[in-house]
Design a protein around this motif. Structure first.
Motif, PDB file in Angstrom:
ATOM      1  N   SER A 740      59.716  24.018  46.488  1.00  0.00           N
ATOM      2  CA  SER A 740      61.167  24.208  46.468  1.00  0.00           C
ATOM      3  C   SER A 740      61.628  25.028  47.665  1.00  0.00           C
ATOM      4  N   GLN A 741      60.869  26.063  48.019  1.00  0.00           N
ATOM      5  CA  GLN A 741      61.230  26.902  49.150  1.00  0.00           C
ATOM      6  C   GLN A 741      60.960  26.202  50.482  1.00  0.00           C
ATOM      7  N   LYS A 745      66.990  22.127  50.176  1.00  0.00           N
ATOM      8  CA  LYS A 745      68.002  21.707  49.203  1.00  0.00           C
ATOM      9  C   LYS A 745      67.830  20.268  48.746  1.00  0.00           C
ATOM     10  N   GLU A 746      67.501  19.376  49.667  1.00  0.00           N
ATOM     11  CA  GLU A 746      67.363  17.962  49.287  1.00  0.00           C
ATOM     12  C   GLU A 746      66.249  17.777  48.267  1.00  0.00           C
ATOM     13  N   TYR A 747      65.154  18.474  48.504  1.00  0.00           N
ATOM     14  CA  TYR A 747      64.043  18.419  47.542  1.00  0.00           C
ATOM     15  C   TYR A 747      64.493  18.966  46.181  1.00  0.00           C
ATOM     16  N   GLN A 748      65.227  20.059  46.218  1.00  0.00           N
ATOM     17  CA  GLN A 748      65.685  20.687  44.977  1.00  0.00           C
ATOM     18  C   GLN A 748      66.608  19.761  44.188  1.00  0.00           C
ATOM     19  N   ILE A 749      67.473  19.045  44.897  1.00  0.00           N
ATOM     20  CA  ILE A 749      68.386  18.104  44.220  1.00  0.00           C
ATOM     21  C   ILE A 749      67.602  16.979  43.567  1.00  0.00           C
ATOM     22  N   ASN A 750      66.635  16.408  44.300  1.00  0.00           N
ATOM     23  CA  ASN A 750      65.824  15.314  43.748  1.00  0.00           C
ATOM     24  C   ASN A 750      64.960  15.794  42.580  1.00  0.00           C
TER      25      ASN A 750
END
Length: 876
Positions: A740-741, A745-750
């Motif tokens: 996540s870090q 953000k894109e990873y977090q949204i997915n």
């Protein structure tokens, strides 16, 4: 372990306040040590000596040895560890010569409750050691207490206690303010200690409620000749006149342990394997000659060893016995199992509880009988109805949609089905109530209440409780009351009391002569004790919770009318049991019973501790709990079924008194050993997470749902297993945090999108619809049972069947305007593992939607290439 931890600090720092802490800890340890033979006063006195002499190194060395011996249970195997430093001239550490030798025999402890002054207790222990003989098969140490209350505390705390000796004249010692014993008031009626003419009888009864497997002996100075002829005396294994026969007491203790230790079939199988035998029967693998002399498969012999092959045979003579018609050691082993589990009869099964269930259904039901059946039970029950020709009346368990699973069937739902059939004039056809206790996910019924209320409506009902996962519960005094055999015994005793008829008569006055169905549903019903017939069957997968080989199962019977169905029960055995059963499975059933009778109490208690610790560590961990959590009682059981209000076994604000009240009185509880681990918040569906644990971390588990996996603690688990599991979950959680870090953000949204799909986008769990009218005896009624057997065999005729693609628009057309869609077979997705379609069932829009949303690969009874198999009802 607090003593050991502080001993290390004291040895390192020499601080005085730590020494004071150790003095207080030793005092507390001495109070607990009263209930255990090891380490005993000699070693504790030695620790106290080191403390007073400021010998921190000696204190640490001895405390480390004691701690190690307790954890490893080395004191069970090697008596020399009781004398760790072996200073021959040291008065604090000199042990009696009688116990100074190495022990290789099975070890246990005997509890003696005496009226003597505490100064005499060590002498009593010495007297017990003095009658030991080299030829004894077992070795035991004696624990001495002076009151009934201390005896009960010892029985609860010390799982090594196997025999109890009561010396008449001991004190009661009961204090209603005793917080420890108040916890167990839900299991033990402490007032009975005062009600009995003899305190010894009251104590023996209380002990029997906690640990019924224990042998109890009475030493009395009263008229034992007269007392021995009374019914109350049957609770004692033997009665002696004071200490006139110390050797006979010793021999009786040894013999009673041996009666539980012996394994009739396993013992004979070992003897058979030792004999030089030439085999001329159809089992080439027997004796192993074709294995060990082979140029190509000798590695099989190396892997399994010779005993496996020496103990193989298809013979039923020469010291062996027949499983189909046992008359020798298999029958003896089954009789011992029946006694161990509190049943009247027991039958070994070597092809799993699937077969056990079908045996019971075939034996007790005939075509046209109606069975009240949990729609979500194991498929063997549904197939059993097909085989017997019985008609299932499916009742629904409460759904847990957010976890894609079902709980148990509410008592109100079961009563509604019986009352509906009664109003339709079909109550006489209802022969059985068939339920799963506990369910795969751990939902446990109030078995006694279910049987009481059902028998109040129909007093001759038979009950089949599938306890495949719950066999271990007999060895827990808290959970035993929730087992079929435990509840049947309690119910039998209760109905035999005069108070039972009085209670029923009072209820009749309240309800009136013709009570409405609503009144019967809303009130907890009491059966008429004059009409009730206790007929209870329990099936257990011994291999699922005890030390038995795969497929080892047992049928337990407590049926007052068994003699009337015994012949047909044996016919069911002949139908389903193999004529070539695996002898090793039979032997493992025999051995599993021995183990549970002799150490099951302690093993099950440890499994509970493991489970509670896993729950606490996962749910309180600052990182792991972000992605994973073990679901608690409130998440697994709706509030209306939890009268106690208990939401979590580990809730620090909830006392154990309230927790045990929940176990006793709530309509449903969660088996503490079963932990549903939610993994959806980590972005894993159950199947994917299960495979990750197995492939990457060597952690195996079985059952999954869309967003969870099931963890089970059992008698095989220990604290190292807890550490491994927590370490793995922590590693996975750290990896998720790092991703996540790292990926932003894109990873977090997915990631959140995948979580939402697992947590919120869940298919509705469809209920059973109904059988098509052509499979119902009275299409005008609104009852749910149907002729599943005829539908099952109609599907054998391909001319009566058709296939339709699951995603075809034709399905919507037929759902809207007909002809009706009728399932030709069982359709069982894994997970969740319950049949969403059975032969003859009308398929509804909700069922189709559920099928289309399923993302599991394993769906029994559904061929994706062909589509849904349907019955052409117009041609039937």
């Amino acid at each position: 372990m607090s003593v050991l931890y502080q001993a290390r600090k004291w040895e390192r720092t020499q601080e005085a306040f730590i020494k004071d802490n150790l003095a207080n800890a030793l005092k507390e340890l001495g109070e607990i040590d009263l209930y255990f033979a090891y380490p005993g006063s000699i070693l504790l006195n030695r620790l106290d000596y080191y403390l007073r002499e400021n010998d921190s190194k000696g204190f640490l060395r001895l405390s480390q040895c004691i701690a190690s011996n307790i954890i490893s249970k080395k004191f069970h195997r090697d008596i020399s560890v009781w004398d760790i430093e072996n200073y021959e001239d040291d008065p604090f550490n000199r042990l009696p010569q009688a116990i100074s030798r190495i022990k290789t025999k099975p070890y246990f402890e005997v509890l003696s409750i005496v009226p003597h002054a505490r100064s005499r207790w060590q002498h009593i222990k010495e007297e017990a050691r003095g009658v030991r003989r080299s030829e004894d098969e077992f070795v035991y140490e004696t624990v001495v207490v002076g009151s009934a209350v201390d005896a009960l505390k010892c029985i609860i705390l010390n799982s090594d206690i196997e025999s109890v000796v009561l010396y008449d004249g001991f004190e009661n010692g009961y204090d209603e303010k005793d917080s420890f014993l108040k916890i167990f008031e839900g299991v033990i009626d402490f007032q009975s200690l005062d009600k009995s003419d003899y305190l010894s009888i009251g104590l023996a009864q209380a002990i029997n409620k906690i640990r019924p497997e224990l042998d109890i002996f009475l030493l009395s100075d009263q008229n034992i000749e007269s007392f021995s002829g009374k019914k109350e005396s049957l609770i004692f294994d033997r009665i002696f006149y004071q200490m006139e026969e110390p050797l006979e007491i010793h021999l009786s203790i040894i013999e009673s342990i041996n009666n539980r230790y012996k394994t009739p079939f396993f013992d004979n199988l070992k003897k058979y394997a030792e004999r030089p035998i030439a085999t001329f029967h159809a089992l080439p693998i027997a004796r192993g000659k074709s294995i060990f002399t082979s140029n190509w498969i000798s590695d099989m012999g190396d892997f399994y060893g010779p005993n496996l092959f020496l103990a193989e045979s298809s013979a039923t003579t020469g010291g062996l016995d027949s499983l189909l018609e046992p008359t020798g050691n298999i029958k003896d082993a089954q009789d011992m199992a029946a006694k161990a589990f509190g049943a009247d009869h027991a039958f070994f099964v070597t092809n799993g509880t699937s077969t056990s269930n079908k045996m019971v259904l075939q034996a007790l039901l005939v075509p046209g009988d109606i069975v009240i059946l949990d729609r979500n039970c194991h498929k063997s029950h549904h197939y059993g109805c097909v085989l017997a020709g019985a008609q299932p009346y499916y009742v629904e368990a409460f759904p847990l949609v957010e976890y894609s699973m079902y709980g148990g069937v509410p008592i109100k739902t079961i009563k509604q089905s019986l009352l509906k059939l009664k109003s339709q004039g079909e109550i006489d056809r209802v022969k059985m109530v068939d339920l799963t206790n506990c369910t795969f996910d751990g939902h446990v019924y109030d078995v006694r209440r279910v049987m009481e209320e059902c028998l109040a409506i129909k007093p001759d009902l038979i009950f089949l409780w599938d306890e495949a996962w719950f066999g271990f519960a007999h060895w827990s005094p808290l959970l035993r009351q929730r087992t079929a055999m435990g509840a049947a015994d309690a119910l039998s005793q209760a109905l035999s009391q005069p108070e039972a008829l009085i209670a029923w008569e009072e209820q009749q006055k309240t309800l009136g002569e013709n009570p409405s169905d609503e009144a019967l549903l809303e009130n907890r019903l009491i059966p008429d004790p004059r009409l009730v017939k206790i007929r209870v069957y329990q099936t257990n997968s011994i291999h699922k919770s005890m030390s038995a080989l795969r497929q080892g199962s047992i049928v337990l019977v407590k049926d007052i009318k068994f003699e009337h169905v015994e012949s047909q029960f044996h016919e069911a055995i002949f139908t389903h049991a193999s004529t070539s059963p695996n002898l090793q499975i039979i032997a493992s059933l025999d051995v599993a019973r021995r183990q549970m009778q002799l150490e099951g109490y302690g093993l099950v208690a440890n499994a509970m501790r493991v489970s509670l610790e896993i729950r606490k560590q996962i749910n309180n961990h600052p990182l792991i709990s972000k992605y994973f959590r073990v679901l608690n009682n409130s998440e697994m059981i709706p509030e209306k079924f939890r009268e106690s209000g208990i939401s979590d076994y580990n809730d620090p604000s909830v006392s154990w008194i309230k927790a045990i009240d929940a176990i006793k009185n709530d309509e449903f509880i969660i088996d503490p050993s079963r932990m549903t681990l939610s993994c959806g918040h980590a972005g894993f569906d159950g199947t994917t997470f299960k495979n990750i644990l197995a492939d990457k971390f060597n952690i195996q588990l079985n059952k999954t749902s869309r967003n969870s996996v099931l963890l089970q603690s059992n008698i095989n688990n220990n604290r190292s297993d807890i550490a491994l599991l927590l370490g793995v979950l922590n590693e996975i959680s750290m990896d998720l945090d790092n991703k996540s870090q790292k990926f932003g953000k894109e990873y977090q949204i997915n990631f959140q999108k995948s979580v939402d799909e697992l947590i919120f986008d869940l298919p509705h769990l469809p209920n059973f619809s109904k059988f098509d009218d052509c499979y119902r005896s009275n299409p005008q009624s609104d009852t749910l049972h149907g002729d599943i057997r005829r539908a099952f065999y109609d599907a054998y005729n391909e001319l009566k069947c058709e296939y339709i693609d699951l995603n075809s628009t034709e399905i919507e057309t037929r759902l809207e305007s007909g002809p009706v869609l009728v399932s030709a077979n069982f359709v069982i997705p894994y997970p969740p593992g319950f049949p969403i379609m059975v032969p003859g069932q009308v398929i509804t829009k909700e069922i189709i939607e559920f099928m289309r949303k399923l993302d599991v690969k394993e769906i029994h009874g559904f061929n994706k290439n062909l589509g849904l198999k349907l019955l052409k009802t117009g041609s039937i």
